[in-house]
Design a protein around this motif. Structure first.
Motif, PDB file in Angstrom:
ATOM      1  N   ALA A  44       0.840  -1.202   0.000  1.00 17.17           N
ATOM      2  CA  ALA A  44       0.000   0.000   0.000  1.00 17.17           C
ATOM      3  C   ALA A  44       0.880   1.259   0.000  1.00 17.17           C
ATOM      4  N   LEU A  45       2.059   1.167   0.596  1.00 15.89           N
ATOM      5  CA  LEU A  45       3.000   2.301   0.614  1.00 15.89           C
ATOM      6  C   LEU A  45       3.781   2.401  -0.684  1.00 15.89           C
ATOM      7  N   ASP A  46       4.081   1.214  -1.246  1.00 22.25           N
ATOM      8  CA  ASP A  46       4.959   1.117  -2.416  1.00 22.25           C
ATOM      9  C   ASP A  46       4.459   1.835  -3.645  1.00 22.25           C
ATOM     10  N   ASP A  47       3.171   2.123  -3.694  1.00 20.55           N
ATOM     11  CA  ASP A  47       2.658   2.682  -4.935  1.00 20.55           C
ATOM     12  C   ASP A  47       2.952   4.177  -5.048  1.00 20.55           C
ATOM     13  N   GLY A  48       3.710   4.683  -4.084  1.00 20.63           N
ATOM     14  CA  GLY A  48       4.203   6.044  -4.238  1.00 20.63           C
ATOM     15  C   GLY A  48       3.280   7.129  -3.711  1.00 20.63           C
ATOM     16  N   ARG A  49       2.157   6.735  -3.134  1.00 22.44           N
ATOM     17  CA  ARG A  49       1.239   7.778  -2.636  1.00 22.44           C
ATOM     18  C   ARG A  49       1.708   8.341  -1.284  1.00 22.44           C
ATOM     19  N   GLY A  50       2.699   7.665  -0.678  1.00 17.52           N
ATOM     20  CA  GLY A  50       3.256   8.184   0.580  1.00 17.52           C
ATOM     21  C   GLY A  50       2.380   7.877   1.775  1.00 17.52           C
ATOM     22  N   VAL A  51       1.219   8.468   1.819  1.00 19.61           N
ATOM     23  CA  VAL A  51       0.312   8.168   2.931  1.00 19.61           C
ATOM     24  C   VAL A  51      -0.558   6.971   2.543  1.00 19.61           C
ATOM     25  N   ILE A  52      -1.065   6.280   3.564  1.00 23.18           N
ATOM     26  CA  ILE A  52      -1.857   5.096   3.266  1.00 23.18           C
ATOM     27  C   ILE A  52      -3.328   5.486   3.075  1.00 23.18           C
ATOM     28  N   ASP A  53      -3.833   5.200   1.884  1.00 26.15           N
ATOM     29  CA  ASP A  53      -5.229   5.469   1.571  1.00 26.15           C
ATOM     30  C   ASP A  53      -6.047   4.221   1.947  1.00 26.15           C
ATOM     31  N   PRO A  54      -7.030   4.350   2.866  1.00 29.98           N
ATOM     32  CA  PRO A  54      -7.756   3.178   3.361  1.00 29.98           C
ATOM     33  C   PRO A  54      -8.407   2.340   2.260  1.00 29.98           C
ATOM     34  N   ALA A  55      -9.035   2.986   1.280  1.00 28.83           N
ATOM     35  CA  ALA A  55      -9.718   2.227   0.223  1.00 28.83           C
ATOM     36  C   ALA A  55      -8.706   1.442  -0.608  1.00 28.83           C
ATOM     37  N   TRP A  56      -7.564   2.078  -0.867  1.00 33.16           N
ATOM     38  CA  TRP A  56      -6.531   1.400  -1.657  1.00 33.16           C
ATOM     39  C   TRP A  56      -5.924   0.228  -0.856  1.00 33.16           C
ATOM     40  N   GLN A  81       5.910  -1.040  10.901  1.00 33.98           N
ATOM     41  CA  GLN A  81       5.135   0.187  11.149  1.00 33.98           C
ATOM     42  C   GLN A  81       4.003   0.333  10.129  1.00 33.98           C
ATOM     43  N   ALA A  82       4.308   0.058   8.859  1.00 31.01           N
ATOM     44  CA  ALA A  82       3.268   0.140   7.816  1.00 31.01           C
ATOM     45  C   ALA A  82       2.167  -0.879   8.114  1.00 31.01           C
ATOM     46  N   ALA A  83       2.582  -2.082   8.579  1.00 27.78           N
ATOM     47  CA  ALA A  83       1.617  -3.143   8.917  1.00 27.78           C
ATOM     48  C   ALA A  83       0.671  -2.666  10.005  1.00 27.78           C
ATOM     49  N   SER A  84       1.209  -2.057  11.047  1.00 26.81           N
ATOM     50  CA  SER A  84       0.342  -1.688  12.161  1.00 26.81           C
ATOM     51  C   SER A  84      -0.571  -0.521  11.794  1.00 26.81           C
ATOM     52  N   LYS A  85      -0.208   0.251  10.773  1.00 31.01           N
ATOM     53  CA  LYS A  85      -1.117   1.312  10.300  1.00 31.01           C
ATOM     54  C   LYS A  85      -2.278   0.711   9.504  1.00 31.01           C
ATOM     55  N   VAL A  86      -1.987  -0.171   8.552  1.00 31.15           N
ATOM     56  CA  VAL A  86      -3.097  -0.756   7.781  1.00 31.15           C
ATOM     57  C   VAL A  86      -3.925  -1.706   8.648  1.00 31.15           C
ATOM     58  N   ALA A  87      -3.291  -2.269   9.701  1.00 36.00           N
ATOM     59  CA  ALA A  87      -4.001  -3.210  10.579  1.00 36.00           C
ATOM     60  C   ALA A  87      -5.086  -2.527  11.403  1.00 36.00           C
ATOM     61  N   ALA A  88      -5.027  -1.194  11.501  1.00 37.70           N
ATOM     62  CA  ALA A  88      -6.057  -0.460  12.254  1.00 37.70           C
ATOM     63  C   ALA A  88      -7.279  -0.164  11.387  1.00 37.70           C
ATOM     64  N   LEU A  89      -7.211  -0.502  10.087  1.00 36.77           N
ATOM     65  CA  LEU A  89      -8.321  -0.203   9.174  1.00 36.77           C
ATOM     66  C   LEU A  89      -9.299  -1.384   9.118  1.00 36.77           C
ATOM     67  N   PRO A  90     -10.559  -1.176   9.500  1.00 36.61           N
ATOM     68  CA  PRO A  90     -11.528  -2.278   9.518  1.00 36.61           C
ATOM     69  C   PRO A  90     -11.667  -2.984   8.169  1.00 36.61           C
ATOM     70  N   GLU A  91     -11.610  -2.209   7.046  1.00 38.37           N
ATOM     71  CA  GLU A  91     -11.777  -2.820   5.716  1.00 38.37           C
ATOM     72  C   GLU A  91     -10.636  -3.786   5.404  1.00 38.37           C
ATOM     73  N   VAL A  92      -9.439  -3.455   5.876  1.00 38.62           N
ATOM     74  CA  VAL A  92      -8.286  -4.331   5.640  1.00 38.62           C
ATOM     75  C   VAL A  92      -8.451  -5.614   6.450  1.00 38.62           C
ATOM     76  N   ARG A  93      -8.820  -5.495   7.715  1.00 43.24           N
ATOM     77  CA  ARG A  93      -8.985  -6.677   8.571  1.00 43.24           C
ATOM     78  C   ARG A  93     -10.073  -7.584   8.010  1.00 43.24           C
ATOM     79  N   GLU A  94     -11.162  -6.962   7.560  1.00 46.78           N
ATOM     80  CA  GLU A  94     -12.289  -7.710   6.991  1.00 46.78           C
ATOM     81  C   GLU A  94     -11.838  -8.531   5.767  1.00 46.78           C
ATOM     82  N   ALA A  95     -11.016  -7.906   4.903  1.00 45.29           N
ATOM     83  CA  ALA A  95     -10.570  -8.575   3.681  1.00 45.29           C
ATOM     84  C   ALA A  95      -9.673  -9.781   3.979  1.00 45.29           C
TER      85      ALA A  95
END
Ligand code: C5P
Length: 204
Positions: A44-56, A81-95
């Motif tokens: 999710a970070l690798d695509d160059g957007r820098g910040v993590i977009d929840p939908a992406w 660190q990137a893992a623990s940021k996306v891990a707080a997103l309900p949509e990611v956990r659901e997927a």
């Protein structure tokens, strides 16, 4: 035979080592669920957007393939660190839920380690362990393993990650009420593994 061993606990407490040893001892399959979040976080970070977009990030999680769970880049502090940021997103956990639930109840026995295995992924697990160790012991181990950074920076990184994992609204890090507490601070690896094997054996 269906038998699930759920291992939860903070970063670098020894969950992975104990999980692998239990799986080898009992002939069960093993899943390090942290790798799922590490793979989503880095991609999710690798695509160059820098910040993590929840939908992406959720889209990345839905498209995740088991072959994405390999590679040394997933083991870095940055990936953690990137893992623990996306891990707080309900949509990611659901997927990621379905894959983990099916893995837990697969034929032949399974060991899963993570943060929410005994509480969310598999509350019906036959054996649950909550593995902890003092902050200092965990930082010293992770520092030796990484071979990079200072001990202080590793300690700060672990504390930041644990705080985020424990404070989030969805599936926060906590011990299941029926989990066996294993504090590995003063233990050698073989002592910790022996204690875990003893606990699981009593439940088979
Ligand atoms: O276990 P590991 O340190 O590899 O996990 C990386 C991050 O992934 C954790 O800090 C946590 O935020 C997240 N994670 C999670 N639930 C899991 C496993 C890991 O939220 N079951």
């Amino acid at each position: 035979m269906i038998f699930t061993v759920a291992i939860d606990g903070p970063a670098a407490a020894g969950k992975g080592t104990i999980g692998r040893a239990l799986a080898a001892h009992f002939g069960f399959a093993h899943l390090d669920t942290g790798l799922l979040y590490r793979a989503v976080g880095t991609r999710a970070l690798d695509d160059g957007r820098g910040v993590i977009d929840p939908a992406w990030a959720a889209e990345v999680a839905r498209r995740l393939d088991p072959t994405d769970l390999e590679g040394p880049d997933l083991r870095t502090a940055l990936a953690g660190q990137a893992a623990s940021k996306v891990a707080a997103l309900p949509e990611v956990r659901e997927a990621l839920l379905d894959f983990q639930k099916r893995f837990a109840r697969r034929e032949g026995g399974a060991v899963l380690d993570g943060r929410d295995i005994g509480t969310v992924i598999c509350p019906e697990a036959e054996a649950k362990l909550f593995v902890t160790a003092s902050d200092e012991a965990r930082a010293a181990r992770r520092h030796a393993e990484l071979g990079a950074g200072t001990l202080e920076s590793v300690l700060a990184d672990l504390r930041a990650r644990d705080a985020r994992d424990a404070a989030r609204d969805v599936a926060p890090l906590r011990a299941a009420g029926d989990a066996f507490l294993l504090d590995t601070s003063g233990m050698t690896i073989s002592e910790a593994v022996a204690a875990a094997i003893g606990h699981v054996r009593d439940r088979i």
